[in-house]
Scaffold this motif. Structure first.
Motif, mmCIF file in Angstrom:
data_model
loop_
_atom_site.group_PDB
_atom_site.id
_atom_site.type_symbol
_atom_site.label_atom_id
_atom_site.label_comp_id
_atom_site.label_asym_id
_atom_site.label_seq_id
_atom_site.Cartn_x
_atom_site.Cartn_y
_atom_site.Cartn_z
ATOM 1 N N MET A 33 0.846 -1.189 0.000
ATOM 2 C CA MET A 33 0.000 0.000 0.000
ATOM 3 C C MET A 33 0.887 1.247 0.000
ATOM 4 N N ILE A 34 0.576 2.181 -0.853
ATOM 5 C CA ILE A 34 1.289 3.459 -0.838
ATOM 6 C C ILE A 34 0.268 4.610 -0.746
ATOM 7 N N ILE A 35 0.723 5.725 -0.138
ATOM 8 C CA ILE A 35 -0.214 6.802 0.212
ATOM 9 C C ILE A 35 0.072 8.076 -0.583
ATOM 10 N N GLY A 36 -0.996 8.671 -1.112
ATOM 11 C CA GLY A 36 -0.853 9.899 -1.887
ATOM 12 C C GLY A 36 -1.771 11.003 -1.387
ATOM 13 N N ALA A 37 -1.571 12.200 -1.958
ATOM 14 C CA ALA A 37 -2.424 13.342 -1.621
ATOM 15 C C ALA A 37 -2.825 14.029 -2.917
ATOM 16 N N GLU A 50 7.476 17.113 1.227
ATOM 17 C CA GLU A 50 7.994 17.357 2.588
ATOM 18 C C GLU A 50 7.314 16.439 3.601
ATOM 19 N N MET A 51 6.056 16.076 3.324
ATOM 20 C CA MET A 51 5.309 15.227 4.259
ATOM 21 C C MET A 51 5.512 13.745 3.990
ATOM 22 N N ASN A 52 6.464 13.418 3.102
ATOM 23 C CA ASN A 52 6.794 12.019 2.799
ATOM 24 C C ASN A 52 5.681 11.218 2.142
ATOM 25 N N PHE A 53 4.830 11.880 1.371
ATOM 26 C CA PHE A 53 3.842 11.112 0.612
ATOM 27 C C PHE A 53 4.570 10.338 -0.490
ATOM 28 N N ASP A 54 3.938 9.259 -0.956
ATOM 29 C CA ASP A 54 4.553 8.435 -1.994
ATOM 30 C C ASP A 54 4.256 8.960 -3.400
ATOM 31 N N TYR A 55 3.107 9.616 -3.552
ATOM 32 C CA TYR A 55 2.747 10.121 -4.874
ATOM 33 C C TYR A 55 1.779 11.298 -4.747
ATOM 34 N N ALA A 56 1.636 12.033 -5.834
ATOM 35 C CA ALA A 56 0.642 13.112 -5.907
ATOM 36 C C ALA A 56 -0.438 12.669 -6.891
ATOM 37 N N GLU A 57 -1.697 12.810 -6.479
ATOM 38 C CA GLU A 57 -2.788 12.582 -7.439
ATOM 39 C C GLU A 57 -3.171 13.962 -7.958
ATOM 40 N N VAL A 58 -2.808 14.239 -9.198
ATOM 41 C CA VAL A 58 -3.013 15.574 -9.761
ATOM 42 C C VAL A 58 -4.400 15.656 -10.378
ATOM 43 N N SER A 112 -8.188 -6.246 3.923
ATOM 44 C CA SER A 112 -8.514 -7.654 3.674
ATOM 45 C C SER A 112 -8.804 -7.912 2.183
ATOM 46 N N LYS A 113 -9.070 -6.837 1.419
ATOM 47 C CA LYS A 113 -9.444 -7.023 0.008
ATOM 48 C C LYS A 113 -8.555 -6.271 -0.977
ATOM 49 N N TYR A 114 -7.682 -5.395 -0.479
ATOM 50 C CA TYR A 114 -7.002 -4.476 -1.390
ATOM 51 C C TYR A 114 -5.607 -4.130 -0.879
ATOM 52 N N ASP A 115 -4.676 -3.967 -1.824
ATOM 53 C CA ASP A 115 -3.340 -3.510 -1.461
ATOM 54 C C ASP A 115 -2.809 -2.696 -2.635
ATOM 55 N N GLY A 116 -2.923 -1.381 -2.554
ATOM 56 C CA GLY A 116 -2.487 -0.542 -3.679
ATOM 57 C C GLY A 116 -2.424 0.925 -3.268
ATOM 58 N N THR A 117 -2.709 1.808 -4.222
ATOM 59 C CA THR A 117 -2.634 3.249 -3.955
ATOM 60 C C THR A 117 -3.854 3.733 -3.156
ATOM 61 N N ILE A 118 -3.590 4.544 -2.127
ATOM 62 C CA ILE A 118 -4.678 5.165 -1.356
ATOM 63 C C ILE A 118 -4.407 6.675 -1.274
ATOM 64 N N THR A 119 -5.307 7.457 -1.836
ATOM 65 C CA THR A 119 -5.157 8.916 -1.770
ATOM 66 C C THR A 119 -6.008 9.462 -0.629
ATOM 67 N N LEU A 120 -5.382 10.256 0.230
ATOM 68 C CA LEU A 120 -6.120 10.915 1.316
ATOM 69 C C LEU A 120 -6.716 12.201 0.769
ATOM 70 N N GLU A 121 -8.036 12.220 0.611
ATOM 71 C CA GLU A 121 -8.717 13.411 0.069
ATOM 72 C C GLU A 121 -9.240 14.252 1.234
ATOM 73 N N VAL A 122 -8.313 14.846 1.957
ATOM 74 C CA VAL A 122 -8.680 15.658 3.124
ATOM 75 C C VAL A 122 -8.763 17.116 2.674
ATOM 76 N N HIS A 123 -9.954 17.688 2.697
ATOM 77 C CA HIS A 123 -10.125 19.073 2.250
ATOM 78 C C HIS A 123 -10.066 20.014 3.442
ATOM 79 N N SER A 124 -8.858 20.374 3.825
ATOM 80 C CA SER A 124 -8.696 21.330 4.920
ATOM 81 C C SER A 124 -7.594 22.294 4.525
ATOM 82 N N ASP A 125 -7.762 23.561 4.888
ATOM 83 C CA ASP A 125 -6.729 24.537 4.539
ATOM 84 C C ASP A 125 -5.444 24.317 5.332
ATOM 85 N N ASP A 126 -5.578 23.695 6.505
ATOM 86 C CA ASP A 126 -4.404 23.470 7.353
ATOM 87 C C ASP A 126 -3.781 22.107 7.003
#
Ligand SMILES: [Zn+2]
Length: 269
Positions: free
Chosen positions: A1-5, A22-30, A225-239
């Motif tokens: 599993m790898i994590i993106g923003a 800087e936050m050590n994400f694995d990828y950017a979802e543009v 239990s069902k998945y192992d791949g890319t997960i993008t955190l879609e957190v909509h916060s200005d901070d």
């Protein structure tokens, strides 16, 4: 599993890539979207965007504007939208993305029947999926809620178009969502990408993990239990600290605290 923003298209793309790096994400979802990440802009700034991504060794995924119809009752309108999709496919290709996610949008049933909408969606997706595949892109369709395809309609779609699903976990957990368990039970083999964010169980709030009513631990366990791949955190916060916190939380829940700390030591020897 790898994590993106994912970038906010109302802010500068390059600045946000630096932030994710800087936050050590694995990828950017543009998300290739108006106003500041349109295809023309990406084409003009291709070198700077690629330099920023490469300086942090960030991978790239892409996302299309979520407000474009794929089932419009007016053929000429759908044609114009499709040509915008083509422009975005080109920009995604330029950035080296492979997975590209599309949202569905349906019009109110008082304007277009569900049957007509489904029929048009299938024929548009056949076309777009073929085009994307020819460009080396894996076009994925994302779940929303009752305004978009249901689990049953996804099954119909997948029987006619051999494409993958971007499972948006937050969207399954709103009042009009059909629940994560139901999606996993019915469509797990189709999942090729995941969006994760929290909400209060009513609306699509896009909150940081733990800030809403989602049972984060249970959700991550079910997903794992069902998945192992890319997960993008879609957190909509200005901070951005909320995004950083969500990344750490997901990493710990998925890999365990020990591995999380080891990885940190690896990053700062
Ligand atoms: Zn999403």
């Amino acid at each position: 599993m790898i994590i993106g923003a994912m970038n906010n298209p109302h802010k500068g793309l390059i600045e946000q890539i630096h932030l994710f790096g800087e936050m050590n994400f694995d990828y950017a979802e543009v998300t290739i979207e108006h106003p500041h990440a349109r295809p023309e802009w990406i084409e003009r700034h291709k070198k700077d965007v690629l330099d920023a991504l490469q300086s942090y060794n960030l991978g790239t995924l892409a996302h299309l504007p979520w407000y474009f119809s794929i089932a419009h009752p007016y053929e000429r309108v759908q044609k114009a939208i499709n040509s915008e999709f083509t422009q975005a496919f080109r920009a995604a290709q330029m950035l080296g993305a492979q997975k590209i996610t599309l949202h569905t949008e349906t019009l109110s049933p008082s304007i277009q029947s569900r049957e007509s909408s489904m029929q048009n969606a299938v024929s548009t997706l056949k076309l777009l999926h073929k085009e994307a595949t020819n460009m080396g892109l894996d076009l994925l369709i994302e779940n929303l809620d009752a305004k978009s395809l249901s689990i049953e309609e996804f099954k119909t779609l997948f029987s006619q178009v051999d494409m993958g699903l971007t499972l948006d976990v937050g969207h399954t957990q709103t009042a009009k969502g059909e629940g994560l368990e139901n999606y996993l039970r019915a469509l797990a083999p189709r999942i090729r990408h995941v969006h994760l964010h929290d909400n209060m169980g009513q609306n699509d709030d896009h909150l940081p993990l733990g800030a809403g009513r989602m049972e984060v631990e249970k959700v991550v366990k079910a997903l794992k239990s069902k998945y192992d791949g890319t997960i993008t955190l879609e957190v909509h916060s200005d901070d951005p600290h909320y995004l950083e916190y969500s990344r750490q939380r997901l990493d710990i829940l998925w890999h365990g605290k020990k591995k999380h700390l080891e990885d940190q030591n690896y990053l700062q020897p």
